[in-house]
Design a protein around this motif. Structure first.
Motif, PDB file in Angstrom:
ATOM      1  N   PHE A  94       0.833  -1.205   0.000  1.00 30.94           N
ATOM      2  CA  PHE A  94       0.000   0.000   0.000  1.00 30.94           C
ATOM      3  C   PHE A  94       0.870   1.258   0.000  1.00 30.94           C
ATOM      4  O   PHE A  94       0.584   2.227  -0.714  1.00 30.94           O
TER       5      PHE A  94
ATOM      6  N   PRO B 111      -8.791  -1.058   6.731  1.00 34.22           N
ATOM      7  CA  PRO B 111      -8.151  -2.373   6.549  1.00 34.22           C
ATOM      8  C   PRO B 111      -7.312  -2.804   7.742  1.00 34.22           C
ATOM      9  O   PRO B 111      -7.152  -4.005   7.983  1.00 34.22           O
TER      10      PRO B 111
ATOM     11  N   LEU C 203      -6.953  -7.027  -0.528  1.00 41.06           N
ATOM     12  CA  LEU C 203      -6.448  -5.674  -0.738  1.00 41.06           C
ATOM     13  C   LEU C 203      -4.988  -5.680  -1.187  1.00 41.06           C
ATOM     14  O   LEU C 203      -4.580  -4.844  -2.007  1.00 41.06           O
ATOM     15  N   THR C 204      -4.206  -6.622  -0.670  1.00 38.55           N
ATOM     16  CA  THR C 204      -2.801  -6.718  -1.098  1.00 38.55           C
ATOM     17  C   THR C 204      -2.714  -7.053  -2.578  1.00 38.55           C
ATOM     18  O   THR C 204      -1.903  -6.474  -3.318  1.00 38.55           O
TER      19      THR C 204
END
Length: 269
Positions: free
Chosen positions: A174, A224, A255-256
């Motif tokens: 991120f 998250p 999400l990764t």
């Protein structure tokens, strides 16, 4: 035999072969080693990170322990301890994009782009360095778990270190994504600072996520980091999680992957 009879060979250069996996792995290790070496050359930053962890530990785990007896039958200091480590790990991960931005702005990244490896190796090498640093720091911090009445077995200790390492890598992706979207270092620094406050304090790291009002619970479920803290807490503390463990893993893993794909599109081949 005339000149026209001589066969003419193509002068176009062949397409470069794709970098083999061994070369890609070596490139990742070189970038990660460079970042780790740069970190250990500045022990002041490591000391500042340690002071930050001690501060959170004294204020939340020790200071509030006398006010809040227990959470789900677990001492309050033991309950918030995984969240305090998660604060350090997530901060490390999100801030790691600054290293990529500095290298890009001051020319070091341009030199590394000469290497015949995919460009994605550069940010992923920094993510690897972040994961190693997060794992090492969590290993040290988890060794002090008995001081907060958190008893760990060798298996739970190693599982906790692995979970924090994966968390550092996930938020490192991120951070690298942010560094490719925001090109100016000064703007990126402000964006990282702005992102850290809701990430850290709306994650349930120092309180139970489902113990507040409905609007707060809704805000926590958008964050998250909530899923990372809840997942690690279920591994280390004998307390029921606020969320199903499989949901924690699915959200962080999903999400990764999403940020990894977008990062790949941003940096090119």
């Amino acid at each position: 035999m005339t000149l026209q009879d001589v066969p003419v060979r193509a002068t176009t250069a062949p397409e470069p072969a794709a970098a083999p996996w061994a070369e890609i792995g070596r490139a990742l290790m070189v970038v990660a080693e460079r970042d780790l070496y740069r970190q250990f050359r500045h022990p002041g930053s490591l000391a500042a990170q340690a002071v930050q962890v001690v501060f959170f530990l004294l204020v939340y785990a020790v200071g509030f322990d006398g006010m809040i007896a227990a959470v789900d039958g677990v001492p309050f200091s033991a309950y918030v301890f995984p969240g305090i480590i998660a604060i350090q790990v997530v901060t490390l991960g999100v801030s790691s994009g600054l290293s990529y931005a500095f290298d890009r702005e001051y020319g070091a990244l341009r030199e590394m782009l000469v290497a015949p490896v995919p460009r994605l190796c550069l940010p992923l090498g920094k993510v690897l360095a972040t994961a190693v640093t997060a794992g090492a720091q969590s290993a040290v911090m988890l060794a002090f778990a008995p001081m907060v009445d958190l008893r760990l077995t060798p298996f739970s200790y190693l599982t906790g270190v692995a979970a924090f390492t994966a968390t550092g890598a996930a938020f490192g992706v991120f951070g690298a994504f942010l560094a490719t979207v925001i090109t100016r270092v000064q703007t990126l620094q402000s964006a990282v600072q702005l992102a850290m406050y809701p990430l850290l304090f709306l994650s349930g790291s120092v309180f139970r996520p489902d113990s507040g009002p409905a609007w707060l619970s809704a805000a926590l479920k958008v964050n998250p980091m909530t899923y990372a803290v809840d997942g690690v807490r279920q591994l280390l503390v004998s307390s029921r999680g606020a969320l199903p463990w499989w949901l924690d893993v699915a959200v962080i893993g999903g999400l990764t992957v999403v940020f990894g794909v977008v990062l790949r599109l941003r940096v090119g081949r």
